[in-house]
Design a protein around this motif. Structure first.
Motif, PDB file in Angstrom:
ATOM      1  N   ILE A  52       1.637   7.993   2.708  1.00  0.00           N
ATOM      2  CA  ILE A  52       0.558   7.500   1.848  1.00  0.00           C
ATOM      3  C   ILE A  52      -0.593   6.985   2.706  1.00  0.00           C
ATOM      4  CG2 ILE A  52      -0.073   5.656   0.227  1.00  0.00           C
ATOM      5  CD1 ILE A  52       2.700   6.120  -1.068  1.00  0.00           C
ATOM      6  N   MET A  53      -0.248   6.287   3.799  1.00  0.00           N
ATOM      7  CA  MET A  53      -1.294   5.814   4.714  1.00  0.00           C
ATOM      8  C   MET A  53      -2.113   6.994   5.235  1.00  0.00           C
ATOM      9  SD  MET A  53       0.658   2.900   6.981  1.00  0.00           S
ATOM     10  CE  MET A  53      -0.759   2.635   8.085  1.00  0.00           C
ATOM     11  N   GLU A 110      -2.506  10.036   3.911  1.00  0.00           N
ATOM     12  CA  GLU A 110      -3.316  10.620   2.833  1.00  0.00           C
ATOM     13  C   GLU A 110      -4.546   9.761   2.557  1.00  0.00           C
ATOM     14  OE1 GLU A 110      -0.871  11.198  -0.649  1.00  0.00           O
ATOM     15  OE2 GLU A 110       0.576  12.407   0.474  1.00  0.00           O
ATOM     16  N   MET A 111      -4.351   8.453   2.477  1.00  0.00           N
ATOM     17  CA  MET A 111      -5.475   7.545   2.211  1.00  0.00           C
ATOM     18  C   MET A 111      -6.467   7.559   3.372  1.00  0.00           C
ATOM     19  SD  MET A 111      -3.625   4.254   0.455  1.00  0.00           S
ATOM     20  CE  MET A 111      -5.171   3.359   0.179  1.00  0.00           C
ATOM     21  N   GLN A 166     -11.843   2.273   3.137  1.00  0.00           N
ATOM     22  CA  GLN A 166     -12.532   1.671   1.987  1.00  0.00           C
ATOM     23  C   GLN A 166     -11.766   0.451   1.474  1.00  0.00           C
ATOM     24  OE1 GLN A 166     -13.238   4.438  -1.212  1.00  0.00           O
ATOM     25  NE2 GLN A 166     -14.018   2.872  -2.580  1.00  0.00           N
ATOM     26  N   LEU A 167     -10.439   0.575   1.353  1.00  0.00           N
ATOM     27  CA  LEU A 167      -9.609  -0.536   0.904  1.00  0.00           C
ATOM     28  C   LEU A 167      -9.722  -1.711   1.874  1.00  0.00           C
ATOM     29  CD1 LEU A 167      -7.319  -1.738  -0.931  1.00  0.00           C
ATOM     30  CD2 LEU A 167      -5.713  -0.699   0.698  1.00  0.00           C
ATOM     31  N   ALA A 202      -8.555  10.725   3.381  1.00  0.00           N
ATOM     32  CA  ALA A 202      -9.512  10.739   2.262  1.00  0.00           C
ATOM     33  C   ALA A 202     -10.571   9.633   2.391  1.00  0.00           C
ATOM     34  CB  ALA A 202      -8.768  10.587   0.938  1.00  0.00           C
ATOM     35  N   GLU A 231      -9.955   6.568   1.954  1.00  0.00           N
ATOM     36  CA  GLU A 231      -9.595   5.505   1.009  1.00  0.00           C
ATOM     37  C   GLU A 231      -9.010   4.277   1.701  1.00  0.00           C
ATOM     38  OE1 GLU A 231      -6.901   7.504  -1.587  1.00  0.00           O
ATOM     39  OE2 GLU A 231      -8.467   8.688  -2.538  1.00  0.00           O
ATOM     40  N   LEU A 232      -8.305   4.487   2.812  1.00  0.00           N
ATOM     41  CA  LEU A 232      -7.705   3.348   3.506  1.00  0.00           C
ATOM     42  C   LEU A 232      -8.796   2.467   4.111  1.00  0.00           C
ATOM     43  CD1 LEU A 232      -5.187   1.825   4.298  1.00  0.00           C
ATOM     44  CD2 LEU A 232      -5.027   3.250   6.347  1.00  0.00           C
ATOM     45  N   VAL A 240       0.832  -1.201   0.000  1.00  0.00           N
ATOM     46  CA  VAL A 240       0.000   0.000   0.000  1.00  0.00           C
ATOM     47  C   VAL A 240       0.869   1.254   0.000  1.00  0.00           C
ATOM     48  CG1 VAL A 240      -1.741   1.312   1.284  1.00  0.00           C
ATOM     49  CG2 VAL A 240      -1.905  -1.185   1.155  1.00  0.00           C
TER      50      VAL A 240
END
Length: 109
Positions: free
Chosen positions: A86-87, A89-90, A98-99, A93, A95-96, A81
């Motif tokens: 990046i963690m 940011e995700m 959601q993933l 948002a 997104e993490l 990932v």
């Protein structure tokens, strides 16, 4: 495949979520690892961690395995990932989470 790559591959594929980090979840040894643990705890998922400070082969090997130069590194269901930035940011948002939901990651107990 080298022995170190094989070991890393086995760890990555044996766990739904694994964080290669400096230190342990209770005693992270860098701010980035601490941030990564806080994000995973907030997401409420079960995860495993690998303290790269305890194994220099893994510490160097994980960078080659992912082609990513920094630690921590997060893997979900065998997929790289990213690191703590990046963690974050995700996570911010949505997104993490959601993933993690899409991959049907086991919730923490």
């Amino acid at each position: 495949m080298s022995d170190t790559n094989q070991r890393i591959s086995e760890i990555v594929n044996a766990n739904d979520v694994v964080l290669f980090m400096k230190g342990t979840p209770l005693f992270p040894q860098c701010g980035f690892s601490s941030k990564a643990i806080a994000i995973l705890e907030h997401c409420g998922v079960a995860y495993d961690s690998v303290d790269v400070l305890q194994d220099m082969e893994v510490r160097q090997g994980i960078k080659a395995y992912s082609d990513w130069p920094t630690i921590p590194q997060l893997y979900v269901k065998g997929e790289f990932v990213g690191g703590s930035d990046i963690m974050m940011e995700m996570f911010e948002a949505g997104e993490l989470q959601q993933l993690l939901d899409e991959k049907k990651v086991t919730p923490a107990n």
